[in-house]
Design a protein around this motif. Sequence first.
Motif, PDB file in Angstrom:
ATOM      1  N   GLU A 212     -24.812  49.049 -49.057  1.00  0.00           N
ATOM      2  CA  GLU A 212     -23.594  48.245 -48.701  1.00  0.00           C
ATOM      3  C   GLU A 212     -22.505  48.124 -49.916  1.00  0.00           C
ATOM      4  O   GLU A 212     -21.496  48.089 -49.850  1.00  0.00           O
ATOM      5  N   ASP A 213     -23.598  47.521 -51.016  1.00  0.00           N
ATOM      6  CA  ASP A 213     -22.542  47.247 -52.166  1.00  0.00           C
ATOM      7  C   ASP A 213     -21.998  48.539 -52.782  1.00  0.00           C
ATOM      8  O   ASP A 213     -21.101  48.496 -53.608  1.00  0.00           O
ATOM      9  N   GLY A 214     -22.834  49.420 -52.739  1.00  0.00           N
ATOM     10  CA  GLY A 214     -22.252  50.774 -53.487  1.00  0.00           C
ATOM     11  C   GLY A 214     -21.517  51.610 -52.702  1.00  0.00           C
ATOM     12  O   GLY A 214     -20.355  52.517 -53.158  1.00  0.00           O
ATOM     13  N   HIS A 215     -21.482  51.432 -51.278  1.00  0.00           N
ATOM     14  CA  HIS A 215     -20.466  52.409 -50.421  1.00  0.00           C
ATOM     15  C   HIS A 215     -19.915  51.784 -49.443  1.00  0.00           C
ATOM     16  O   HIS A 215     -18.654  51.878 -49.448  1.00  0.00           O
ATOM     17  N   VAL A 216     -20.569  50.955 -48.512  1.00  0.00           N
ATOM     18  CA  VAL A 216     -19.842  50.319 -47.505  1.00  0.00           C
ATOM     19  C   VAL A 216     -18.692  49.435 -47.964  1.00  0.00           C
ATOM     20  O   VAL A 216     -17.466  49.528 -47.587  1.00  0.00           O
ATOM     21  N   PHE A 217     -19.035  48.183 -48.704  1.00  0.00           N
ATOM     22  CA  PHE A 217     -18.104  47.226 -49.111  1.00  0.00           C
ATOM     23  C   PHE A 217     -17.077  47.790 -49.857  1.00  0.00           C
ATOM     24  O   PHE A 217     -15.785  47.395 -49.646  1.00  0.00           O
ATOM     25  N   PRO A 218     -17.018  48.834 -50.945  1.00  0.00           N
ATOM     26  CA  PRO A 218     -16.024  49.214 -51.664  1.00  0.00           C
ATOM     27  C   PRO A 218     -14.985  49.875 -50.685  1.00  0.00           C
ATOM     28  O   PRO A 218     -13.465  49.597 -50.672  1.00  0.00           O
ATOM     29  N   VAL A 219     -15.385  50.691 -49.672  1.00  0.00           N
ATOM     30  CA  VAL A 219     -14.584  51.543 -48.963  1.00  0.00           C
ATOM     31  C   VAL A 219     -13.675  50.514 -47.910  1.00  0.00           C
ATOM     32  O   VAL A 219     -12.587  50.621 -47.615  1.00  0.00           O
ATOM     33  N   MET A 220     -14.349  49.498 -47.216  1.00  0.00           N
ATOM     34  CA  MET A 220     -13.891  48.587 -46.366  1.00  0.00           C
ATOM     35  C   MET A 220     -13.056  47.541 -47.054  1.00  0.00           C
ATOM     36  O   MET A 220     -11.811  47.375 -46.442  1.00  0.00           O
ATOM     37  N   GLU A 221     -13.287  47.265 -48.437  1.00  0.00           N
ATOM     38  CA  GLU A 221     -12.219  46.388 -49.165  1.00  0.00           C
ATOM     39  C   GLU A 221     -11.013  47.276 -49.262  1.00  0.00           C
ATOM     40  O   GLU A 221      -9.715  46.535 -49.313  1.00  0.00           O
ATOM     41  N   GLY A 222     -10.810  48.679 -49.376  1.00  0.00           N
ATOM     42  CA  GLY A 222      -9.740  49.178 -49.454  1.00  0.00           C
ATOM     43  C   GLY A 222      -8.900  49.103 -48.223  1.00  0.00           C
ATOM     44  O   GLY A 222      -7.594  49.290 -48.412  1.00  0.00           O
ATOM     45  N   TYR A 223      -9.375  49.142 -47.010  1.00  0.00           N
ATOM     46  CA  TYR A 223      -8.835  49.024 -45.921  1.00  0.00           C
ATOM     47  C   TYR A 223      -8.423  47.403 -45.584  1.00  0.00           C
ATOM     48  O   TYR A 223      -7.299  47.193 -44.785  1.00  0.00           O
ATOM     49  N   HIS A 224      -8.971  46.438 -46.144  1.00  0.00           N
ATOM     50  CA  HIS A 224      -9.044  45.022 -45.701  1.00  0.00           C
ATOM     51  C   HIS A 224      -9.023  44.315 -46.820  1.00  0.00           C
ATOM     52  O   HIS A 224      -9.791  43.477 -47.185  1.00  0.00           O
ATOM     53  N   PRO A 225      -8.108  44.439 -47.662  1.00  0.00           N
ATOM     54  CA  PRO A 225      -7.750  43.705 -48.907  1.00  0.00           C
ATOM     55  C   PRO A 225      -7.865  42.041 -48.636  1.00  0.00           C
ATOM     56  O   PRO A 225      -8.226  41.420 -49.682  1.00  0.00           O
ATOM     57  N   HIS A 226      -7.562  41.798 -47.653  1.00  0.00           N
ATOM     58  CA  HIS A 226      -7.168  40.340 -47.214  1.00  0.00           C
ATOM     59  C   HIS A 226      -8.614  39.605 -47.165  1.00  0.00           C
ATOM     60  O   HIS A 226      -8.806  38.487 -47.042  1.00  0.00           O
ATOM     61  N   LEU A 227      -9.652  40.560 -46.928  1.00  0.00           N
ATOM     62  CA  LEU A 227     -11.121  39.973 -46.838  1.00  0.00           C
ATOM     63  C   LEU A 227     -11.800  39.852 -47.903  1.00  0.00           C
ATOM     64  O   LEU A 227     -13.134  40.188 -47.888  1.00  0.00           O
ATOM     65  N   ARG A 228     -11.381  40.339 -48.980  1.00  0.00           N
ATOM     66  CA  ARG A 228     -12.052  40.416 -50.377  1.00  0.00           C
ATOM     67  C   ARG A 228     -12.966  39.178 -50.741  1.00  0.00           C
ATOM     68  O   ARG A 228     -14.103  39.317 -51.156  1.00  0.00           O
TER      69      ARG A 228
END
Length: 298
Positions: A212-228
């Motif tokens: 999650e820390d290495g792959h899932v979260f960084p990708v999802m942050e790119g699409y949803h910066p408001h949920l940082r």
Amino acid sequence: MPSAFQQSVIDEFRANAGKVGGPFAGTDLLLLTTTGARTGKPHTTPLGHVRDGDRLLVVGSNLGAAHHPDWYHNLLARPAVQVELGDQAFPTIAVPAEGPARDELFARVVAEAPGYGEYQAATDRALPVVILQLPDPRQPAPEITSLAGKLTEVHTWLRGQLAQVHAETEAHFAARSAHRGAGAPPPPGLGLQIRQRCLAFCQALEFHHRGEDGHVFPVMEGYHPHLRHAFDRLREEHRSIAAVQSALAELLADVAIAEPDRFRAELARMTEELTAHLDYEDAEILPLLKDVPWPPVP
């Protein structure tokens, strides 16, 4: 690396749905893949087995040598293993039997395969009997088409394993409390079954959070910066849970868990933190992953 002979048996097994010839013709064989205790690399070993209801029994005979085989040391360090049986492959947790249960199962094995009795007679060590649980045919794996579905599967497995560790731990403490002097009391340490299941759970949780820390979260942050803020909270929770895992890992380092009361307290602490973490992740992250295909599209 397996020897040239072992590799030939492995290749023949996989090419013929578990059937092999030569010295193993007619033998009940399986392939056990463990993870190296020191190297972290997969190691596959052909082993004879005896079926006992819904489980398989394998023996760490090492042909009667004075020391346990490498695959046994591997599964003590990393209990999650892969089993190939016929044309079926499945993951399971390897649990060595202990005490009277080990003696009973070893007698069961020798009754079907007397050669193991000869191996036992050749060495002073008690040959380990390892239990490999077969998958329940009544619970086929669900079809997963999205990353949300995959994450849900992982969370369900983690919750189920944690609940089972708790149930086994509390049963152990209840047996100790109920002892009134009739017969031998339960040993003060926790059993191998609890150790193996908890260690496998901790290692799976660490792998899941690292992904999650290495792959899932960084990708999802790119699409949803408001949920940082949500991703930052989840990472912080990962660090907090990892600290408890480290404490548990320290207790699980030996085959016998010498401090069961401390283990119980650490397990309760991790359960509280992890349950809240998974609930938050289910609410905040799963809705974002429902349209992400699984397996990933090349």
